[in-house]
Enzyme design. Sequence first.
Site, PDB file in Angstrom:
ATOM      1  N   ASN A   1      -7.274  18.738 -11.446  1.00 55.41           N
ATOM      2  CA  ASN A   1      -8.522  19.029 -10.722  1.00 55.41           C
ATOM      3  C   ASN A   1      -8.593  20.501 -10.314  1.00 55.41           C
ATOM      4  O   ASN A   1      -9.431  20.903  -9.518  1.00 55.41           O
ATOM      5  CB  ASN A   1      -8.672  18.119  -9.491  1.00 55.41           C
ATOM      6  CG  ASN A   1      -7.681  18.466  -8.388  1.00 55.41           C
ATOM      7  OD1 ASN A   1      -6.712  19.191  -8.625  1.00 55.41           O
ATOM      8  ND2 ASN A   1      -7.908  17.965  -7.196  1.00 55.41           N
TER       9      ASN A   1
ATOM     10  N   HIS B   1      32.346  33.983  -1.121  1.00 58.76           N
ATOM     11  CA  HIS B   1      33.746  34.224  -1.487  1.00 58.76           C
ATOM     12  C   HIS B   1      33.892  35.422  -2.436  1.00 58.76           C
ATOM     13  O   HIS B   1      35.010  35.816  -2.777  1.00 58.76           O
ATOM     14  CB  HIS B   1      34.404  32.945  -2.039  1.00 58.76           C
ATOM     15  CG  HIS B   1      34.153  32.650  -3.482  1.00 58.76           C
ATOM     16  ND1 HIS B   1      33.243  31.717  -3.901  1.00 58.76           N
ATOM     17  CD2 HIS B   1      34.719  33.145  -4.603  1.00 58.76           C
ATOM     18  CE1 HIS B   1      33.250  31.662  -5.219  1.00 58.76           C
ATOM     19  NE2 HIS B   1      34.142  32.518  -5.669  1.00 58.76           N
TER      20      HIS B   1
ATOM     21  N   SER C   1      31.460  33.202 -10.623  1.00 56.69           N
ATOM     22  CA  SER C   1      31.123  32.994  -9.213  1.00 56.69           C
ATOM     23  C   SER C   1      30.069  33.973  -8.733  1.00 56.69           C
ATOM     24  O   SER C   1      30.055  35.127  -9.139  1.00 56.69           O
ATOM     25  CB  SER C   1      32.366  33.176  -8.354  1.00 56.69           C
ATOM     26  OG  SER C   1      33.116  32.005  -8.371  1.00 56.69           O
TER      27      SER C   1
ATOM     28  N   LYS D   1       0.807  -1.227   0.000  1.00 58.19           N
ATOM     29  CA  LYS D   1       0.000   0.000   0.000  1.00 58.19           C
ATOM     30  C   LYS D   1       0.837   1.273   0.000  1.00 58.19           C
ATOM     31  O   LYS D   1       0.289   2.370  -0.113  1.00 58.19           O
ATOM     32  CB  LYS D   1      -0.958  -0.005   1.199  1.00 58.19           C
ATOM     33  CG  LYS D   1      -2.028  -1.061   1.054  1.00 58.19           C
ATOM     34  CD  LYS D   1      -3.127  -0.908   2.078  1.00 58.19           C
ATOM     35  CE  LYS D   1      -4.247  -1.898   1.755  1.00 58.19           C
ATOM     36  NZ  LYS D   1      -5.309  -1.845   2.752  1.00 58.19           N
TER      37      LYS D   1
ATOM     38  N   ASP E   1       3.417   7.172   3.867  1.00 55.62           N
ATOM     39  CA  ASP E   1       3.593   6.086   2.894  1.00 55.62           C
ATOM     40  C   ASP E   1       3.626   6.587   1.453  1.00 55.62           C
ATOM     41  O   ASP E   1       3.778   5.795   0.531  1.00 55.62           O
ATOM     42  CB  ASP E   1       2.488   5.031   3.053  1.00 55.62           C
ATOM     43  CG  ASP E   1       1.087   5.637   2.988  1.00 55.62           C
ATOM     44  OD1 ASP E   1       0.912   6.782   3.445  1.00 55.62           O
ATOM     45  OD2 ASP E   1       0.170   4.968   2.485  1.00 55.62           O
ATOM     46  N   GLU E   2       3.468   7.899   1.250  1.00 52.29           N
ATOM     47  CA  GLU E   2       3.388   8.431  -0.117  1.00 52.29           C
ATOM     48  C   GLU E   2       4.464   9.472  -0.419  1.00 52.29           C
ATOM     49  O   GLU E   2       4.425  10.120  -1.445  1.00 52.29           O
ATOM     50  CB  GLU E   2       1.999   9.053  -0.353  1.00 52.29           C
ATOM     51  CG  GLU E   2       0.832   8.110  -0.098  1.00 52.29           C
ATOM     52  CD  GLU E   2       0.869   6.865  -0.973  1.00 52.29           C
ATOM     53  OE1 GLU E   2       1.239   6.995  -2.154  1.00 52.29           O
ATOM     54  OE2 GLU E   2       0.560   5.772  -0.463  1.00 52.29           O
TER      55      GLU E   2
ATOM     56  N   ASP F   1      28.895  28.795   1.091  1.00 51.39           N
ATOM     57  CA  ASP F   1      29.408  29.871   0.237  1.00 51.39           C
ATOM     58  C   ASP F   1      28.215  30.686  -0.283  1.00 51.39           C
ATOM     59  O   ASP F   1      27.839  30.588  -1.449  1.00 51.39           O
ATOM     60  CB  ASP F   1      30.221  29.252  -0.910  1.00 51.39           C
ATOM     61  CG  ASP F   1      30.973  30.303  -1.708  1.00 51.39           C
ATOM     62  OD1 ASP F   1      31.063  31.454  -1.242  1.00 51.39           O
ATOM     63  OD2 ASP F   1      31.469  29.951  -2.807  1.00 51.39           O
TER      64      ASP F   1
ATOM     65  N   ASP G   1       1.168  18.431 -11.844  1.00 50.60           N
ATOM     66  CA  ASP G   1      -0.150  17.777 -11.894  1.00 50.60           C
ATOM     67  C   ASP G   1      -1.227  18.685 -12.478  1.00 50.60           C
ATOM     68  O   ASP G   1      -2.331  18.243 -12.746  1.00 50.60           O
ATOM     69  CB  ASP G   1      -0.587  17.297 -10.498  1.00 50.60           C
ATOM     70  CG  ASP G   1      -0.608  18.415  -9.468  1.00 50.60           C
ATOM     71  OD1 ASP G   1       0.315  19.257  -9.482  1.00 50.60           O
ATOM     72  OD2 ASP G   1      -1.544  18.467  -8.651  1.00 50.60           O
ATOM     73  N   GLU G   2      -0.899  19.954 -12.671  1.00 53.37           N
ATOM     74  CA  GLU G   2      -1.898  20.876 -13.212  1.00 53.37           C
ATOM     75  C   GLU G   2      -1.426  21.561 -14.488  1.00 53.37           C
ATOM     76  O   GLU G   2      -1.818  22.687 -14.761  1.00 53.37           O
ATOM     77  CB  GLU G   2      -2.291  21.923 -12.149  1.00 53.37           C
ATOM     78  CG  GLU G   2      -2.984  21.344 -10.925  1.00 53.37           C
ATOM     79  CD  GLU G   2      -4.345  20.713 -11.224  1.00 53.37           C
ATOM     80  OE1 GLU G   2      -5.044  21.201 -12.131  1.00 53.37           O
ATOM     81  OE2 GLU G   2      -4.685  19.729 -10.552  1.00 53.37           O
TER      82      GLU G   2
ATOM     83  N   GLU H   1      -6.376  22.182  -8.601  1.00 53.01           N
ATOM     84  CA  GLU H   1      -5.596  22.511  -7.406  1.00 53.01           C
ATOM     85  C   GLU H   1      -4.232  21.830  -7.512  1.00 53.01           C
ATOM     86  O   GLU H   1      -4.160  20.624  -7.770  1.00 53.01           O
ATOM     87  CB  GLU H   1      -6.326  22.004  -6.152  1.00 53.01           C
ATOM     88  CG  GLU H   1      -5.587  22.333  -4.873  1.00 53.01           C
ATOM     89  CD  GLU H   1      -6.359  21.920  -3.621  1.00 53.01           C
ATOM     90  OE1 GLU H   1      -7.350  21.164  -3.743  1.00 53.01           O
ATOM     91  OE2 GLU H   1      -5.955  22.347  -2.529  1.00 53.01           O
TER      92      GLU H   1
ATOM     93  N   ASP I   1      -2.719   5.783   3.282  1.00 49.89           N
ATOM     94  CA  ASP I   1      -3.074   4.666   4.151  1.00 49.89           C
ATOM     95  C   ASP I   1      -2.585   4.876   5.574  1.00 49.89           C
ATOM     96  O   ASP I   1      -3.213   4.458   6.529  1.00 49.89           O
ATOM     97  CB  ASP I   1      -2.506   3.357   3.594  1.00 49.89           C
ATOM     98  CG  ASP I   1      -3.112   3.010   2.254  1.00 49.89           C
ATOM     99  OD1 ASP I   1      -4.231   2.480   2.249  1.00 49.89           O
ATOM    100  OD2 ASP I   1      -2.486   3.313   1.222  1.00 49.89           O
TER     101      ASP I   1
HETATM  102  C1  4AZ Z   1      36.183  30.313  -9.924  1.00 44.56           C
HETATM  103  O1  4AZ Z   1      37.395  30.307  -9.861  1.00 44.56           O
HETATM  104  C2  4AZ Z   1      35.498  29.080 -10.439  1.00 44.56           C
HETATM  105  N1  4AZ Z   1      34.078  25.089 -13.096  1.00 44.56           N
HETATM  106  C3  4AZ Z   1      34.128  29.062 -10.557  1.00 44.56           C
HETATM  107  C4  4AZ Z   1      33.497  27.915 -11.052  1.00 44.56           C
HETATM  108  C5  4AZ Z   1      34.239  26.820 -11.408  1.00 44.56           C
HETATM  109  C6  4AZ Z   1      35.604  26.842 -11.286  1.00 44.56           C
HETATM  110  C7  4AZ Z   1      36.220  27.969 -10.802  1.00 44.56           C
HETATM  111  C8  4AZ Z   1      33.518  25.606 -11.926  1.00 44.56           C
HETATM  112  O2  4AZ Z   1      35.490  31.273  -9.577  1.00 44.56           O
END
Ligand code: 4AZ
Length: 603
Positions: free
Chosen positions: A300, A401, A545, A260, A273-274, A449, A310-311, A302, A267
């Site tokens: 339906n 960073h 980055s 089930k 269970d889902e 990060d 599902d919609e 919603e 259930d």
């Molecule tokens: C970076 O030096 C850097 N390939 C960012 C992403 C990746 C490698 C280096 C991913 O900012």
Amino acid sequence: MKLTQVILLFLCFYLSFCKVKDQKQKNQEEMEKVKVTSTSGTPQEDLVDKKCLREKYTHLSCQKVFCQPWQRCIEGTCICKLPYQCPKGGAPVCSTNGKSYPTYCQQKSLECLHPETKFLSNGTCTANGQFEVTLKYGKKYSEGIVEVKFAGQNKTMFICNDSWSITEANVACLDLEFQQGANDTQGSFHFPEDLHINSTECLHVHCQGFESHLAECTFTKRKAKNYQALASVTCYTQNAVSPTNNSFQCVNGKHIPQSKACNGDDDCGDQSDELCCKGCHDKAFHCKSGVCIPKQHVCNGEVDCITGEDEVHCEGFSHVAQEETEILTANMDAERRRIKSLFPKLSCGVKKSTPTRRKRVVGGKPAGPGDFPWQVAIREDGKINCGGIYIGGCWILTAAHCVRASKVHRYQIWISLIDWITYNAGIVVRMVNKIIVHEKYNGTTYQNDIALIEMKKHASKNNCMLPTTVPACVPWSPYLFQPNEKCIISGWGRDRDNAKVYSLHWGEVRLIGNCSNFYPGRFFEKEMECAGTDDGSIDACKGDSGGPLVCMDANNVTYVWGVVSWGENCGRPEFPGVYTKVAHYFDWISYHVGRSLISQHNV
Ligand code: 4AZ
């Protein structure tokens, strides 16, 4: 055979729900169950994701399901709203404590806080008697035929068996104070021999599963053409069921047959269970998030899957026309839907227009104006070293960073920029007001990060006045997107041969599961995401980055799924790009920018 025996046998056959089955038949049924396979041909046991089960998800886990309108999602759990947090407007309802409440949402939020007071009826409370449920003719106190009596009526009525499923059975048992709901949609009983029931008068009932009192479900009286079997139930009692190695243990402690799990029906009664399903049985629909829902919930009107599929593509989908019915109780499901429709809608992740991308990151194509309206550039000392993502208000999401909290004056946010050699029209530059770097950012391991930048408000206005930008939506659940799904990265980062790029580039990548295989000991699954292409031809690189990895859901709404973070070199298939998994930081972001800025769907 004695005459009484003949009568009994006849009754048994006629009513067809006496549970007198011989052992051989039972065994055969069990064998059949084990043999049943899903649409994909996977044996049932394999439908369940064991690792996911460890998280103990239930109907209150808002990483898997939507909360009820009288709840809100805090740190992954649906918690009760306070009544004043309900939307205004609606009709009064009466509760079992004899008090009237201004709206259904208010009554349900109070019930959520104090489960002993349940819904009784719509309208104000009158001394009109109560709605009652009783089990009749059962062999034990926990089973029997379900009898109901409506407030203000002396007559009791039975329920037709053809409208009776585990959803209704669970509500009936909860109503009768069996905390774990039903064990079976049938129960054994003895009919008194002198009883004559006009079974063409039985009622139909339909529950959704959120109800705690059968009075909350919708009762209809249908003109039955002929005889109908009556609904019976066996409520779940702790000592009645001994777990076997073929049983599934629900989070609420209940044991159900393994067969089930992942069938779309709740259930367990707590939906556990889902919620961890790699696939579903034939009669259920599989949400990408690993949840099985009943097929009747597809198209339906919603949304049930948090991923929304599902919609979609529901054109031409029509529900079977309802027979002529007479609704005997208030339709609280319609009221629940109405309350849901009153919640404010966030506008994020949908571009104002869909400009055509000019065909042409490492291996990426150049972007046109309006293609990535959430993409910003972070300029530091005259250079663009990092990207960022606009998420609404005055807030930019980026990598930890990329920024230093103490150097606020050094940065500028460049919005609607495409090319930083030949400036395009519509560029907006904003100064920085505040930088929030994640407290647990680790510059050595690149864990956490992630950082937030608050831009300075427009001088005369009290907002950031960004007419051409569109915020990307912030994902609230790590189950919104799955490995192998296609997503998009964008940025002003270096090209494959480390050549400088002056215009915004983008590329399509796939999410990668099991990234620990590529970066043993360095990849932290809950906090990081990997993405790339089989041949490594498209990748983020130095300068990308802090920028976005965005994914689109079934409704074409764009989410910022990742923030470009790190990776070993660029464009090498054995070293995919690593991204900060934004969904993991939803609560952190919402704490700093304010819930209302990024909360959709009442989460
Ligand atoms: C970076 O030096 C850097 N390939 C960012 C992403 C990746 C490698 C280096 C991913 O900012």
